[in-house]
Write a protein that holds these residues in place. Sequence first.
Motif, short mmCIF file in Angstrom:
data_model
loop_
_atom_site.label_atom_id
_atom_site.label_comp_id
_atom_site.label_asym_id
_atom_site.label_seq_id
_atom_site.Cartn_x
_atom_site.Cartn_y
_atom_site.Cartn_z
N THR A 169 0.26 10.20 5.33
CA THR A 169 0.46 8.75 5.51
C THR A 169 -0.24 8.35 6.79
O THR A 169 0.15 8.78 7.88
CB THR A 169 1.96 8.44 5.64
OG1 THR A 169 2.67 9.22 4.71
CG2 THR A 169 2.24 6.98 5.41
N SER A 234 1.27 -5.24 -0.36
CA SER A 234 2.54 -5.63 0.26
C SER A 234 2.39 -5.90 1.75
O SER A 234 2.93 -6.89 2.26
CB SER A 234 3.59 -4.53 0.08
OG SER A 234 4.01 -4.45 -1.25
N TYR A 321 6.00 -0.22 13.25
CA TYR A 321 7.25 0.47 13.56
C TYR A 321 7.18 1.16 14.92
O TYR A 321 6.11 1.59 15.35
CB TYR A 321 7.52 1.55 12.51
CG TYR A 321 7.50 1.05 11.09
CD1 TYR A 321 8.56 0.32 10.58
CD2 TYR A 321 6.40 1.31 10.25
CE1 TYR A 321 8.54 -0.15 9.27
CE2 TYR A 321 6.37 0.85 8.94
CZ TYR A 321 7.44 0.12 8.46
OH TYR A 321 7.42 -0.33 7.16
#
Length: 392
Positions: A169, A234, A321
């Motif tokens: 990721t 998204s 994040y």
Amino acid sequence: MLSKKLSSVTPSFTVGISTKVKELKKQGQDITNLSIGEPDFFTPENIKEAAIEAIQNNLTKYDAASGVLELRQAICKKLKIDNNLDYEANQIVVSSGAKHSITNILMAVLDPGDEVIIPAPYWVSYPEMVKLTGGVPVFIDTKKGNSFKLQPEELKDAITKNTKAIFITNPSNPTGTVYNKEELKMIVDICVQNDIYILSDEIYEKIIFDKEFTSIASFSKKAYDLTITINGLSKSASMTGWRIGYTASNLELAKAMGSIQGHLVSHPSTISQWAALEAVENCEEATQDMVKIYRTRRDLIIELFKEIPKLSIIKPDGAFYFFIDISQLKDSLDYKDSLSLKVCDDLLEKQKVAFVPGIAFGNDEFIRMSYATSLENIKTGLDKLKKYTESL
Ligand code: PMP
Ligand code: GLU
């Protein structure tokens, strides 16, 4: 009476906490939500208009299982321009969000007992998806001292004869870490030597600060053949509810995924797909405006954490994040099983601020904060976090 598979599958923490916050807010509670990773921007107007136009033009019928051809062609152009990757439309499968894309991949490649390597901390849904599709998740605990980047030796040690695939990721959810080209290449080389599929989750590709993004499939012909590039709209186009994700892969895999999808859901909503076409072709400016705002927030948060000495952070280079080290709170707290759950429960109950416990991402000494929310919420939320640590 339920399938045995479900005995080891837990509900999504990220979705669960955000649903709980919405309920508490409805009951009149003033909760600051730093939990869910969902852009706080509206979907850009041109994209919404494309959807309305699709409805008015009656583009509301069944279409190809792998997705509307025009959208797949536009995705090929994007992959060429942004990532220097050559794909034909029949190598693209458009699905109902990247979540669905990942599930399609796992269904296409896994046999019962096949192992899938998941570097931890990981995005919450990977292990559950692997278990639901008959695979076995194999975790590698990456180190904070390495900015949570997977090291070649760690990877070599985890590979067995049953290893079928690995998740990478980049940028990372939950840490915000971004691999550079050399670091990625070392990992890719090992995967290529061992014939392991690389599930390259590039959904945060555009949300990156000062770093250069490299797509794993671009390294070599063999890397291209083994990589399934996962992306979606998204995050980059703030289209979470529209549910559009996609994969780019070799033709054999794309056909398999198209066929799986054709039986299970036919294809994602055609209206969302026509909106996605506009997003893929005409959203770069809006995305970059959002990225500027994320960067301002990130920089402010780094400053605010200087005032919370008991907690430490690693500067994130991408996504939205912060993964916050709470290990220093251990000795001040009375808890049974999970430190991060205890801290998040306390924060929600006593300070009315929501974070996601690190245990959901495979590291219990951390909590995750999303800064896909206003500066005002960020300041209020971190003030509450500070008060909490001072109360211990
Ligand atoms: N991958 C990562 C790393 C994520 O954070 C998410 C959450 N949005 C997804 C995949 C799934 O995104 P979606 O299904 O909304 O496209
Ligand atoms: N991916 C986002 C998050 O991690 C959205 C929720 C989800 O899909 O899990 O918060």
